[in-house]
Design a protein around this motif. Sequence first.
Motif, short mmCIF file in Angstrom:
data_model
loop_
_atom_site.label_atom_id
_atom_site.label_comp_id
_atom_site.label_asym_id
_atom_site.label_seq_id
_atom_site.Cartn_x
_atom_site.Cartn_y
_atom_site.Cartn_z
N LEU B 55 46.68 -38.73 -6.38
CA LEU B 55 47.32 -39.32 -5.20
C LEU B 55 46.91 -40.77 -4.99
O LEU B 55 47.11 -41.33 -3.93
N ILE B 56 46.35 -41.39 -6.03
CA ILE B 56 46.28 -42.85 -6.03
C ILE B 56 47.45 -43.29 -6.90
O ILE B 56 47.41 -43.17 -8.12
N PRO B 57 48.52 -43.75 -6.27
CA PRO B 57 49.79 -43.87 -7.00
C PRO B 57 49.77 -44.83 -8.17
O PRO B 57 50.53 -44.62 -9.11
N ILE B 58 48.92 -45.86 -8.16
CA ILE B 58 48.96 -46.77 -9.31
C ILE B 58 48.47 -46.09 -10.57
O ILE B 58 48.73 -46.54 -11.68
N LEU B 59 47.76 -44.97 -10.43
CA LEU B 59 47.26 -44.26 -11.61
C LEU B 59 48.27 -43.24 -12.12
O LEU B 59 48.13 -42.70 -13.20
N ALA B 60 49.28 -42.94 -11.31
CA ALA B 60 50.18 -41.84 -11.66
C ALA B 60 51.42 -42.35 -12.34
O ALA B 60 51.93 -43.43 -12.02
N SER B 61 51.92 -41.59 -13.30
CA SER B 61 53.19 -41.97 -13.91
C SER B 61 54.22 -40.87 -13.75
O SER B 61 55.26 -40.91 -14.36
N ASP B 62 53.94 -39.86 -12.93
CA ASP B 62 54.91 -38.78 -12.74
C ASP B 62 55.54 -38.87 -11.36
O ASP B 62 54.93 -39.33 -10.41
N SER B 63 56.77 -38.39 -11.26
CA SER B 63 57.50 -38.55 -10.01
C SER B 63 56.92 -37.67 -8.91
O SER B 63 56.98 -38.02 -7.74
N ALA B 64 56.32 -36.53 -9.27
CA ALA B 64 55.76 -35.65 -8.24
C ALA B 64 54.65 -36.37 -7.47
O ALA B 64 54.59 -36.30 -6.24
N SER B 65 53.79 -37.09 -8.18
CA SER B 65 52.70 -37.81 -7.52
C SER B 65 53.26 -38.89 -6.60
O SER B 65 52.80 -39.06 -5.48
N HIS B 66 54.27 -39.61 -7.09
CA HIS B 66 54.81 -40.70 -6.29
C HIS B 66 55.52 -40.18 -5.06
O HIS B 66 55.51 -40.83 -4.01
N ALA B 67 56.14 -39.02 -5.17
CA ALA B 67 56.83 -38.46 -4.01
C ALA B 67 55.84 -38.19 -2.89
O ALA B 67 56.08 -38.55 -1.73
N VAL B 68 54.71 -37.57 -3.22
CA VAL B 68 53.71 -37.28 -2.19
C VAL B 68 53.09 -38.57 -1.68
O VAL B 68 52.98 -38.80 -0.48
N ALA B 69 52.72 -39.44 -2.61
CA ALA B 69 52.07 -40.69 -2.21
C ALA B 69 52.98 -41.53 -1.32
O ALA B 69 52.51 -42.23 -0.42
N GLY B 70 54.29 -41.41 -1.53
CA GLY B 70 55.24 -42.17 -0.73
C GLY B 70 55.18 -41.81 0.75
O GLY B 70 55.57 -42.61 1.60
N GLN B 71 54.73 -40.61 1.07
CA GLN B 71 54.60 -40.21 2.47
C GLN B 71 53.30 -40.72 3.07
O GLN B 71 53.15 -40.81 4.28
N ILE B 72 52.33 -40.98 2.20
CA ILE B 72 50.97 -41.29 2.67
C ILE B 72 50.73 -42.80 2.74
O ILE B 72 50.02 -43.27 3.62
#
Lengths: 324, 541
Positions: B55-72
């Motif tokens: 849930l640190i979005p710059i480390l993630a490359s999958d859409s599931a992580s970005h979807a959650v991070a986008g709310q936070i």
Amino acid sequence: MTTYLAKRIIMLIPLMIGISLISFSVIHLAPGEPVEMQVAMNPKVSKESRERLRKLYGLDKPLHEQYFSWVGKLARFDLGRSFSSDSRPVVEKIKERLPVTLSLNIIALLLEFGLAIPIGIMAATHRDSWLDKGLTIFVFIGFAVPTFWLALLLMYFFGVKLNWLPISGLHTLGSESYGTLHYLWDMAKHLVMPIMVASFGSLAGLSRYMRSSMLNVIGQDYITTARAKGLSERVVIYKHALRNALLPLITLLGFSIPGLIGGSVIFESIYSIPGMGQLFYQSVMSRDYPVVMGILVIGAFLTLIGNLIADVCYAVADPRIRHG
Amino acid sequence: MSAARWFMLLHLCSVLFLVACSQPVTQQKPAGAKDSKPAYGDAIVEGTIGEASTLIPILASDSASHAVAGQIYNGLVKYDKNLNIVGDLAESYDISADGLTIVFHLRHGVKWHDGAPFTSRDVLYTYRVVIDPKTPTAYAEDFKQVKSISALGAYTVKVTYATPFAPALASWGMNILPAHLLEGQDITKSPLTRKPVGTGPYRFKEWIAGQKIVLESNHDYFEGRPWIDRYIYRIIPDTSTMYMEMKAGGVDLMSLTPVQYARQTTTERFTSRFNKYRYPSSGYLYMGYNLRHPLFTDQRVRQALTAAIDKDELIHGVLFGMGQKAHGPIVPGRWAYNPNVKDIAYDPKVASRLLAEAGWKEKNSDGILVRDGKPFRFTILTNQGNQQRLLTAQIVQQRLRFVGIDVKIRIVEWATFLKEFIDKGNFEVVLLAWNISQDPDMYDIWHSSKTNPGELNFIGYKNSEVDRLLVEGRSTFDIEKRKRAYFRIQEILAIDQPYTFLYVPDALPVVSARIRGVEPAPAGIGHNQIKWYVPKDEQVY
């Protein structure tokens, strides 16, 4: 017995080394790399950042160096950190998934043996009767029906139509606030369908083993003797025959032990059960070497232990092996 | 399905899977017609097939992580419902006339979820950690264009670029991370990867691995407290299971497959409980020709292949009509989309004529075209685990057989597909999809400098005019100038046909009728999520 055991245990060491070496080479032989999986097809990633990532994971070093550094860590009981973007310790990832898979598999295993043994006995004692044929058809249906199809049908029937059982997952949302009993009841309801589906498929194999082994024993001279003594059929079957007929099942039980930590991908995905099967599948697909190796090593270790236990049980159950 | 998740070409700001492009947004008649007053409370459960990785979005490359991070988290800027860039954590911004400097004026009084104030220090930290070579991130590239960055006080940030770079502004939609919790630490091992602290409408509550991620509404959110108290992501890897969970009431929001949308959710019983939405997604499927291969060097051959394929049939057969034809690399409805490009229509006769002009005149006894004794034969390569691509390939195979081309289909597992085939240029034709970002910059996909192994112009497309236009399009902020460049690129690609652009599938989200306030817009349905609510008497959680 002690020397036998000691010998067997010492033999485990070279076996483990061999297994780890082979698994390590095979997983690295598969084309593709973890870095590739993370950044490929992303226009925002330059070549330099790829190289940087490879270096970060030590993938730029020769393979044998990678292997030795992995083994070195393993010797200190460190399975390393995952290459996926969460970079969590492998042990942690396995630990959070193992209990679910393990308990589910143990319950399923107990159920399988608990059902397959009586089915096998009944089929053997009523050989070629309608009962035998009926049971055979029943277990073979379980064997032949694709798991995912049966699972979906059951889900639709019990979950959507009748609304008796929850469809997927392990807990109802908000179950944290339930009392202990209610919480366990909720979880039990979630497990009914998965366990049913998981056990149904394996009934055929086990019950057929039991049946043929029982038939084999019933044909023996000592059973004829027992009957000639005037013992009731009940005593003959359950006391004299059953014990001997169970021997081959001990081997099967031993083989089932490593299976306890492995889960099925299809089955876990359908029921949304966060188990080992999904973890392993995902890590293979994303070439997450440390996780893959971690699971393989634990699996290999349990397989070897399982075999050892089966052999020991054999020795206990059968004097011919113990003294042979 | 799972492989589709990897086709990520998203800017960090366009994170929601609900983000789409403009154009007709259709909705079935709104269920639960009697509208009650908004009320706080209840929860929304979204089904997701993949679990977030970090849930640190710059480390993630999958859409599931970005979807959650986008709310936070928030970025400095975001796309509004009409896909215009507007301020988010930045109240406003100024771009200098030469396009080299952007000054962001940050919002005052924004607090991190732990109570610490948000300031320019957080922006500088986020920038530094993204470009830090030790950070394993896929998002450094846009920020390497930055020449200098400085804070003019606690609430102003000035960014200078060496050359004008059009995607720069949108790149600041990147989620800003809390400096006070991360500075001086190894970001990959930070507890924030599992327990994030952001500024967004929802704050993190718990994450049960493999099962769910629970978020709680942020009462101090700077755009106001969200009506719905909890946002829950349930991880359900199987789409059929998710569909049944939804029918049983266990999921409130998910994406439907075309067959589910068209055939399985049309009953009165369903439509009274759920609202379905439909709008073009932000990606397109294409057939890419390896232009280094002698079969495909002739433009007429590529045009013939396009003419031989019936795109309407593909949309009908594969998507149950839930999509539209693709004509070029820009999805219809975006400002950069050129509506006047003439696409090659389906016409087998034209295809045969073009092939004959290219020397494919005779047919052998099997009815396969032959030139210099060699039959016209190639393999379409696509990745495993994507049913839509397989079906598409099969229909294409059939159509090409009619004009005398023998096509084989080969399905390869994704990692192998990339390493052994794409990176090495070892393919004839690939069937793949691009998910495209809101900004039309497509330098990496079409520029001739990007044809090395591992780069994205893997088909080896080289056109000096396109090269020039690509540079022109990304180096000015003037929309009219950019439009001209991208319009022309689309015209050239329509003639060159380096890809046969196949179709743009529709996004098909479905939301429980209990949830009100959902407002479909060009950006999809996710843009006003904090205004969604459940009337008091219908709350269930």
